[in-house]
Design a protein around this motif. Structure first.
Motif, short mmCIF file in Angstrom:
data_model
loop_
_atom_site.label_atom_id
_atom_site.label_comp_id
_atom_site.label_asym_id
_atom_site.label_seq_id
_atom_site.Cartn_x
_atom_site.Cartn_y
_atom_site.Cartn_z
N UNK A 303 1.34 4.65 5.49
CA UNK A 303 -0.07 5.02 5.39
C UNK A 303 -0.73 4.48 4.11
N UNK A 304 0.09 4.19 3.10
CA UNK A 304 -0.48 3.55 1.89
C UNK A 304 -0.90 2.13 2.23
N UNK A 305 -0.03 1.41 2.95
CA UNK A 305 -0.39 0.05 3.35
C UNK A 305 -1.59 0.07 4.30
N UNK A 306 -1.58 1.05 5.21
CA UNK A 306 -2.71 1.18 6.14
C UNK A 306 -4.01 1.43 5.35
N UNK A 307 -3.92 2.26 4.34
CA UNK A 307 -5.12 2.57 3.53
C UNK A 307 -5.69 1.30 2.92
N UNK A 308 -4.80 0.37 2.52
CA UNK A 308 -5.27 -0.91 1.97
C UNK A 308 -5.90 -1.74 3.10
N UNK A 309 -5.19 -1.81 4.23
CA UNK A 309 -5.69 -2.67 5.32
C UNK A 309 -7.04 -2.21 5.87
N UNK A 310 -7.28 -0.91 5.81
CA UNK A 310 -8.58 -0.45 6.34
C UNK A 310 -9.63 -0.38 5.24
N UNK A 311 -9.29 -0.87 4.06
CA UNK A 311 -10.31 -1.04 3.03
C UNK A 311 -10.53 0.18 2.15
N UNK A 312 -9.69 1.20 2.26
CA UNK A 312 -9.89 2.40 1.44
C UNK A 312 -9.25 2.27 0.06
N UNK A 313 -8.09 1.68 0.02
CA UNK A 313 -7.30 1.66 -1.21
C UNK A 313 -7.25 0.23 -1.76
N UNK A 314 -7.32 0.15 -3.07
CA UNK A 314 -7.30 -1.17 -3.72
C UNK A 314 -5.97 -1.89 -3.45
N UNK A 315 -6.02 -3.15 -3.01
CA UNK A 315 -4.77 -3.87 -2.76
C UNK A 315 -3.87 -3.87 -4.00
N UNK A 317 -2.04 -1.27 -4.84
CA UNK A 317 -1.64 0.13 -5.07
C UNK A 317 -0.51 0.55 -4.11
N UNK A 318 -0.52 -0.05 -2.92
CA UNK A 318 0.55 0.29 -1.97
C UNK A 318 1.89 -0.27 -2.46
N UNK A 319 1.83 -1.37 -3.22
CA UNK A 319 3.04 -1.93 -3.82
C UNK A 319 3.64 -0.94 -4.81
N UNK A 320 2.74 -0.29 -5.54
CA UNK A 320 3.18 0.71 -6.52
C UNK A 320 3.92 1.85 -5.83
N UNK A 321 3.38 2.27 -4.69
CA UNK A 321 4.00 3.36 -3.94
C UNK A 321 5.37 2.91 -3.44
N UNK A 322 5.40 1.69 -2.89
CA UNK A 322 6.66 1.13 -2.37
C UNK A 322 7.70 1.07 -3.49
N UNK A 323 7.26 0.54 -4.64
CA UNK A 323 8.18 0.39 -5.79
C UNK A 323 8.75 1.73 -6.23
N UNK A 324 7.88 2.73 -6.33
CA UNK A 324 8.35 4.04 -6.79
C UNK A 324 9.40 4.58 -5.83
N UNK A 325 9.09 4.52 -4.54
CA UNK A 325 10.04 5.08 -3.56
C UNK A 325 11.36 4.31 -3.59
N UNK A 326 11.28 2.99 -3.75
CA UNK A 326 12.51 2.20 -3.83
C UNK A 326 13.31 2.56 -5.07
N UNK A 327 12.60 2.73 -6.19
CA UNK A 327 13.31 3.08 -7.43
C UNK A 327 13.96 4.46 -7.31
N UNK A 328 13.36 5.32 -6.50
CA UNK A 328 13.98 6.63 -6.29
C UNK A 328 15.18 6.53 -5.35
N UNK A 329 15.32 5.36 -4.70
CA UNK A 329 16.51 5.14 -3.88
C UNK A 329 16.28 5.23 -2.38
N UNK A 330 15.02 5.30 -1.95
CA UNK A 330 14.76 5.38 -0.51
C UNK A 330 14.91 4.03 0.16
#
Ligand SMILES: NC(=O)c1ccc[n+]([C@@H]2O[C@H](COP(=O)([O-])OP(=O)(O)OC[C@H]3O[C@@H](n4cnc5c(N)ncnc54)[C@H](O)[C@@H]3O)[C@@H](O)[C@H]2O)c1
Ligand SMILES: [Zn+2]
Length: 399
Positions: A303-315, A317-330
């Motif tokens: 949904x973070x990536x979707x938020x970017x694709x539909x123009x709500x979230x600054x491109x 920012x979804x990378x940041x979310x992805x990075x955090x979750x990966x660093x947490x080990x997901x």
């Protein structure tokens, strides 16, 4: 009022019935709850009637009992040591742990039979000790017994301590849908014991962190930044960092329930369910091989990536979310994202229908406007969801 007015009032066709009920329940944070020197459980049962001796039955998650083989005995000894205030109506009763607890009605019927045979009444307590699944099921059982036996939750996972256990929902799965049967019924008290987290497997510690990322993303940017700063410590399950995560996340959930304006979710919004429309579906599609928190991590980043694709979230920012979750080990990919149903469409898309049907009314999905700020939308474009899934796959491939 004159007799005539009274008669007129009596003959009105409609009389509005209105009353309100205030709910309050304490959420404790403690350690070694069943140490005879720890007064919290006694304080919890005696909260409204300090003078009485209270009867209780304890349902214990088998997964917890396996880790702590002497726990049932310790709980019984605790009650014996405080027999003036607390009486266990029967021995500690073990129940299947994990999603199995929510997928089998026989378990509920067995527990109800047990409550009846022990003459549990509405002044008695069901004390459920376990993960989110056992708490959801045991809470549901308690709230349909006699139309509502008091229940005390003792959550034993990160997820149940920071999210599900401190809330007002109980439920079980039915007809292939998560939480199809359930009740909104606040607990009598919640007691979070950090000692349970010590023995929780790493996989479940991590899974529970997904709910913290979720609530930070929609409500609290500074919490998100803290999660980024502490990601390494959290990924190695540092006790202090995990404890802070649990507390901050639990308080954010409590605040939303108390002050969000709709504690029993009567409207069509599900503000705390960011990332959940797909997560619930993915859990079911994976045959519950995916933990709830693991599916939520996928749903969050989708949904973070979707938020970017539909123009709500600054491109970016979804990378940041992805990075955090990966660093947490997901792991941020799962085969069920590409699973198709017989007409060729993606199985996960049915999650949107389930989500809407669960509440009725307009489809309402929370997306991101910024990190820390959720926003509601009423439509999801399938092609953008598919593009978001493709993005996830590509990121997974790049590692
Ligand atoms: N009611 C709500 O508002 C709400 C919110 C979020 C999630 N949930 C529900 O919570 C459930 C997930 O809960 P969960 O993540 O706590 O997992 P879980 O309850 O499925 O537990 C996972 C596993 O850990 C075991 N376990 C529990 N505590 C342990 C401990 N301390 N040590 C060792 N093993 C332990 C369990 O036996 C189980 O095998 C899902 O069904 C989800 O739908 C409910
Ligand atoms: Zn959740």
């Amino acid at each position: 009022m004159s007799t005539l007015d009274a008669e007129r009032a009596l003959l009105e066709d409609v009389h509005l019935q209105r009353f309100s009920v205030t709910y309050d329940y304490p959420v404790w944070f403690t350690r070694d709850l069943f140490d005879p020197g720890n007064p919290i459980l006694l304080d919890a049962v005696a909260r409204q009637e300090p003078e009485r001796r209270h009867r209780a039955v304890v349902f214990l998650d088998e997964g917890v009992a396996n880790q702590l083989p002497d726990l049932a005995r310790r709980i019984e000894r605790y009650a014996q040591a405080h027999s003036q205030q607390l009486e266990l109506a029967g021995p500690v009763h073990l129940v299947d742990g994990g999603e199995a607890a929510k997928n089998d009605y026989d378990i509920i019927l067995n527990l109800l039979r047990r409550l009846q045979s022990l003459a549990i009444d509405r002044q008695s307590f069901v004390i459920a000790v376990g993960g989110g699944a056992v708490l959801d099921m045991a809470g549901f059982t308690a709230t349909i017994c006699h139309r509502g036996v008091r229940h005390i939750r003792v959550p034993t996972t990160v997820l149940s301590q920071n999210d599900s256990g401190v809330g007002v929902k109980n439920g079980v799965n039915a007809f292939g849908q998560k939480n199809y049967l359930g009740t909104f019924a606040p607990p009598f008290a919640v007691i979070n014991d950090s000692a349970f987290i010590d023995v929780l497997p790493g996989r479940d510690k991590r899974a529970g962190m997904a709910e913290a990322v979720k609530v930070a993303l929609i409500r609290d940017r500074s919490f998100f930044e803290w999660l980024e700063a502490e990601a390494e410590a959290l990924a190695r399950f540092d006790v202090r960092a995990l404890d802070i995560l649990i507390r901050r996340c639990a308080l954010l959930h409590m605040r939303q329930i108390a002050h969000g304006g709709d504690p029993f979710e009567r409207g069509s919004a599900r503000p705390l369910d960011y990332g959940h429309w797909s997560a619930h579906k993915l859990e079911t599609l994976s045959g519950h091989e995916l933990r709830h928190g693991e599916a939520v991590a996928l749903g969050i980043v989708l949904d973070a990536r979707y938020s970017v694709l539909c123009g709500l979230l600054e491109p970016g920012q979804e990378e940041r979310v992805w990075q955090l979750l990966r660093r947490l080990g997901f792991r941020l990919w799962h085969e069920t994202l590409e699973k198709r149903v017989s007409d060729g469409s993606r199985a996960v898309m049915a999650g949107l229908r389930d989500f809407r049907e669960h509440l009725g009314g307009d489809l309402t999905i929370t997306l991101l406007e910024e990190i820390g700020v959720g926003v509601e939308v009423h439509k999801m474009e399938e092609d953008l969801v598919l593009k978001s899934i493709a993005w996830l796959r590509q990121h997974e491939a790049q590692g």
